[in-house]
Write an enzyme that holds these catalytic residues in place. Structure first.
Site, short mmCIF file in Angstrom:
data_model
loop_
_atom_site.label_atom_id
_atom_site.label_comp_id
_atom_site.label_asym_id
_atom_site.label_seq_id
_atom_site.Cartn_x
_atom_site.Cartn_y
_atom_site.Cartn_z
N GLY A 198 0.84 -1.19 0.00
CA GLY A 198 0.00 0.00 0.00
C GLY A 198 0.87 1.24 0.00
N HIS A 238 -4.32 1.75 7.47
CA HIS A 238 -2.96 2.31 7.51
C HIS A 238 -2.82 3.44 6.49
CE1 HIS A 238 1.55 1.65 8.08
NE2 HIS A 238 1.49 2.46 7.05
N GLU A 239 -3.32 3.23 5.27
CA GLU A 239 -3.17 4.25 4.22
C GLU A 239 -4.03 5.48 4.49
OE1 GLU A 239 -0.67 3.94 2.60
OE2 GLU A 239 -0.42 1.78 2.77
N GLN A 242 3.16 9.98 1.07
CA GLN A 242 4.42 9.23 1.14
C GLN A 242 5.32 9.50 -0.06
OE1 GLN A 242 2.29 5.34 2.13
NE2 GLN A 242 4.23 5.07 3.20
N HIS A 280 -2.44 7.67 6.84
CA HIS A 280 -1.42 8.53 6.20
C HIS A 280 -2.06 9.83 5.69
CE1 HIS A 280 2.41 6.47 6.27
NE2 HIS A 280 1.92 5.37 5.74
N CYS A 311 5.96 0.15 7.73
CA CYS A 311 5.60 1.28 6.87
C CYS A 311 6.79 1.64 6.00
CB CYS A 311 5.20 2.47 7.75
SG CYS A 311 4.77 3.94 6.81
N LEU A 312 6.53 1.85 4.71
CA LEU A 312 7.60 2.23 3.79
C LEU A 312 8.23 3.56 4.19
CD1 LEU A 312 5.80 1.16 0.50
CD2 LEU A 312 7.81 0.05 1.51
#
Ligand code: NI
Length: 179
Positions: free
Chosen positions: A46, A135-136, A51, A139, A93-94
């Protein structure tokens, strides 16, 4: 399509609320395409627009990325309209490389939003996909998964992240739970 740079904590863009997308135009389509390629390459399951440095409400997900399958979801202005029972799952998380934590989320959600053709979408998600949506969408509200653990733990994590980034050891190859 192009792979773009992923912003990493403590970049301030990760900590502000993203703007509503007013027009789903060519620019948004290109951004979504770049985000998908960046997510597949990372690899992760995702990615949210903040991000990649764009503070707008757009997410891409593919929870099958680690199995090689392509099951891409692109959603503009996503909103969770129903939350089901709680589950605890490991997340990474990226934008917070090198950190994995158990996070409590809803195990089932209903998400509304728009696809790139401005068609309204309603998606019911369970398990990993439900976690990925939460999660997204976090963000988009400037919330990181490390904000959802205890304060004590957060302090330890923040020090660990800075150390990992300093030492350049933060990259990860297993993207199955990286959002
Ligand atoms: Ni993330």
């Amino acid at each position: 399509m192009a792979v773009v740079e992923i912003r990493v904590y403590p970049d301030p863009i990760l900590q502000v609320k993203a703007a509503v997308v007013e027009n789903i135009d060519e620019r948004i389509a290109r951004l979504a395409s770049d985000m998908a390629e960046t997510m597949y390459t990372a690899p992760g399951v995702g990615l949210a627009a903040p991000q990649v440095g764009v503070s707008e409400r757009l997410i891409v997900l593919d929870v099958k990325n680690s199995q090689g399958g392509k099951d891409l979801i692109t959603l503009v202005n996503p909103q969770i309209v129903e939350f089901g029972d709680r589950i605890v799952e490991e997340e990474g998380c990226l934008s917070v490389p090198g950190i994995r934590e158990q996070v409590t989320r809803a195990g089932r959600v209903v998400v509304r939003g728009y696809d790139l053709k401005e068609r309204e979408q309603r998606i019911e998600a369970e398990g990993l996909l439900a976690v990925a949506f939460q999660h997204e969408i976090d963000h988009l509200d400037g919330i990181l998964f490390i904000d959802r653990v205890s304060r004590l733990k957060r302090g330890i994590i923040q020090r660990k992240v800075r150390k990992l980034i300093r030492e350049g050891q933060a990259s990860e190859k297993n993207g199955s739970r990286l959002f």
